[in-house]
Design an enzyme around this catalytic site. Structure first.
Site, short mmCIF file in Angstrom:
data_model
loop_
_atom_site.label_atom_id
_atom_site.label_comp_id
_atom_site.label_asym_id
_atom_site.label_seq_id
_atom_site.Cartn_x
_atom_site.Cartn_y
_atom_site.Cartn_z
N ASP A 1 -2.32 -1.11 10.44
CA ASP A 1 -2.56 -1.15 9.00
C ASP A 1 -3.31 -2.41 8.56
OD1 ASP A 1 -1.30 1.26 8.61
OD2 ASP A 1 0.58 0.39 7.88
N LYS B 1 0.85 -1.20 0.00
CA LYS B 1 0.00 0.00 0.00
C LYS B 1 0.87 1.23 0.00
CE LYS B 1 0.92 1.12 4.49
NZ LYS B 1 1.67 2.33 4.92
#
Length: 305
Positions: free
Chosen positions: A141, A16
């Site tokens: 996350d 990401k």
């Protein structure tokens, strides 16, 4: 010994980017309130997973220097066992491509893939929200990878609002440097008073990472990385980089990205990097390929097409 080619499917664990990162304040427990915009990438680790008899969680061919009890992939499997009471086991083989400490979410993504896939293989029947709560115990996350969609995030990064960013192309530069998240967030000089914004401002606003200045102060070897990307913007007169975009650090890690006009521009820029870095042309996507595979797998099991 690696798993045989027919031993389980290979599942993606995508990287990401944090397209921006605001630090809004420090909580009483020492953690920080943040706002960020996550975009998933079409590139990352891959994981082969096979359900096995018994309750053992077996790690296969791990060559990335993380002890078994610290590997988020293994910890995720054991945590799912604990939370659900499952008495099933798994053999897990992670192929690492995402550098550790780069701010790309590699360990968190591995953990999310394990939770999602084993939830299906073991038949534990948890929903995405329940898996995200379990994943949050492993890292802030993890929930965005459980959600599997680009998102505006608040709180610790776990309060997620899915957004559509569309396909985007990036030049990604990853120096051989691991930056511990704790090192950045405990530095006294870190800016902790960013004004809160809403999702519309996040989508329209500037691409600033308020952890970047602190990381560059603590790790001066990051300066050449950013300068190399600035050189690309200068050499092309900005023609290849997306208008108005500048190099940005992702998360609290060492990787920098630059949004490009096209995959061709990103690939050409990657070939032109003069320094010895790990460099890739990557595409940002709104939905993780993992979730498409899980849906296809679920349909196959249920007999639907």
């Amino acid at each position: 010994m690696p798993l045989a080619a027919n031993d389980g499917l290979t599942w993606p664990a995508p990287a990401k980017l944090n397209l921006f990162l605001n630090v809004n304040g420090r909580r009483a427990d020492g953690y920080h309130e943040i706002q960020t915009l996550f975009q998933l990438l079409d590139w990352g680790d891959s994981i082969r997973i096979k359900a096995v008899p018994g309750q053992d969680i077996v790690r296969i061919s791990a060559n990335y220097g993380v002890p078994d009890d610290q590997d988020l992939a293994i910890r995720a499997a054991r945590l799912l066992q604990h939370e659900t009471g499952s008495r099933r086991g798994a053999a897990i083989e992670v192929t690492k491509r995402i550098p550790m400490g780069a701010g790309l979410g590699g360990g968190s993504s591995d953990a999310a893939t394990i939770l999602l896939v084993l939830n299906q293989l073991w038949g534990t029947g948890l929903g995405a929200g329940e898996l995200a709560e379990i994943g949050l115990q492993l890292g802030a996350d993890v929930p965005v990878f459980i959600l599997g969609h680009s998102a505006f995030a608040e709180g610790l990064g776990e309060r997620l609002s899915p957004v559509s960013l569309g396909p985007r192309h990036y030049l990604l530069v990853m120096p051989d440097l691991q930056i511990p998240t704790k090192t950045v967030f405990t530095d006294p000089g870190l800016r902790r008073d960013s004004a809160r914004i809403d999702v519309t401002q996040a989508l329209d606003g500037s691409r600033i990472n308020h952890c970047e200045a602190t990381a560059m102060k603590l790790f001066p070897e990051l300066a050449p990385v950013r300068n190399e990307l600035l050189r690309i913007v200068a050499d092309t007169g900005g023609a290849d980089a997306f208008p108005g975009e500048l190099p940005t650090m992702t998360g609290t890690g060492s990787a920098f990205f630059l949004r490009m006009n096209s995959r061709r521009s990103a690939e050409a820029a990657a070939r032109g990097i003069k320094c010895r870095y790990n460099v890739r042309a990557v595409q940002g996507v709104d939905r993780s390929k993992l979730h498409e595979m899980l849906l296809d797998s679920s349909r196959a099991v249920s007999g639907h097409t």
